[in-house]
Design a protein around this motif. Structure first.
Motif, PDB file in Angstrom:
ATOM      1  N   MET A   2      34.738  -0.093  -6.914  1.00 25.97           N
ATOM      2  CA  MET A   2      33.115   0.165  -6.889  1.00 25.97           C
ATOM      3  C   MET A   2      32.434  -1.005  -7.685  1.00 25.97           C
ATOM      4  SD  MET A   2      32.265   2.626  -5.324  1.00 25.97           S
ATOM      5  CE  MET A   2      33.151   3.742  -4.421  1.00 25.97           C
ATOM      6  N   GLU A   6      29.929  -3.672  -6.103  1.00 27.34           N
ATOM      7  CA  GLU A   6      28.403  -3.888  -6.903  1.00 27.34           C
ATOM      8  C   GLU A   6      28.400  -5.463  -7.333  1.00 27.34           C
ATOM      9  OE1 GLU A   6      26.032  -2.065 -10.686  1.00 27.34           O
ATOM     10  OE2 GLU A   6      28.449  -2.371 -10.873  1.00 27.34           O
ATOM     11  N   ILE A  11      26.269  -2.408  -3.401  1.00 26.24           N
ATOM     12  CA  ILE A  11      26.090  -1.194  -3.999  1.00 26.24           C
ATOM     13  C   ILE A  11      25.308  -1.286  -5.176  1.00 26.24           C
ATOM     14  CG2 ILE A  11      27.823   0.281  -2.633  1.00 26.24           C
ATOM     15  CD1 ILE A  11      29.290   0.223  -5.380  1.00 26.24           C
ATOM     16  N   LEU A  13      25.188   0.919  -8.810  1.00 26.54           N
ATOM     17  CA  LEU A  13      25.432   2.188  -9.354  1.00 26.54           C
ATOM     18  C   LEU A  13      24.451   2.599 -10.171  1.00 26.54           C
ATOM     19  CD1 LEU A  13      29.245   0.842 -10.193  1.00 26.54           C
ATOM     20  CD2 LEU A  13      28.400   2.567  -8.510  1.00 26.54           C
ATOM     21  N   ILE A  18      25.908   6.486  -6.332  1.00 28.00           N
ATOM     22  CA  ILE A  18      26.191   5.187  -5.605  1.00 28.00           C
ATOM     23  C   ILE A  18      25.129   4.989  -4.539  1.00 28.00           C
ATOM     24  CG2 ILE A  18      27.622   4.083  -4.301  1.00 28.00           C
ATOM     25  CD1 ILE A  18      29.986   5.673  -5.504  1.00 28.00           C
TER      26      ILE A  18
END
Length: 118
Positions: A2, A6, A11, A13, A18
């Motif tokens: 993740m 990012e 994405i 957070l 998400i």
């Protein structure tokens, strides 16, 4: 994973979880489109079951280049036109070979019998 997504701008957070960015959404749509094209190619041209094709397409979706993606779309669209013409005009109009692929239409139907059915 993740954190890397990012950092790559795919994405965000947040407290709510998400979220895909515009770039992440575009990449996700590309992967899904390539997965579906791979499934169609495998089932229509090579004849494995949908479950086998789905499993294999999960590998292909990450390695299909934009050039191959365009070729698959063109090949699939041509096969759809052939099917539509055959349906409305009769079997006599069906070409012996698919224009976009070197495989004859009769060869593809006989190849499907070589795959085990589940």
């Amino acid at each position: 994973m993740m954190k890397r997504m990012e950092e790559e701008g795919l994405i965000t957070l947040a407290n709510r979880g998400i979220q895909l960015t515009e770039a992440g959404e575009a990449l996700a749509q590309t992967v899904v489109r390539r997965h579906r094209l791979a499934e169609r190619f495998l089932t229509d041209m090579l004849g494995p079951s949908w479950a086998e094709a789905h499993h294999e397409a999960g590998k292909w979706e990450h390695v299909i280049s934009p050039v191959v993606e365009v070729a698959l779309v063109r090949c699939w669209a041509n096969r759809q036109r052939v099917r539509t013409a055959t349906r409305y005009l009769g079997r006599a109009t069906r070409p012996k070979r698919c224009r976009c692929c070197p495989v004859s239409t009769s060869a593809t139907s006989s190849m499907s019998s070589e795959f085990p059915k589940n």
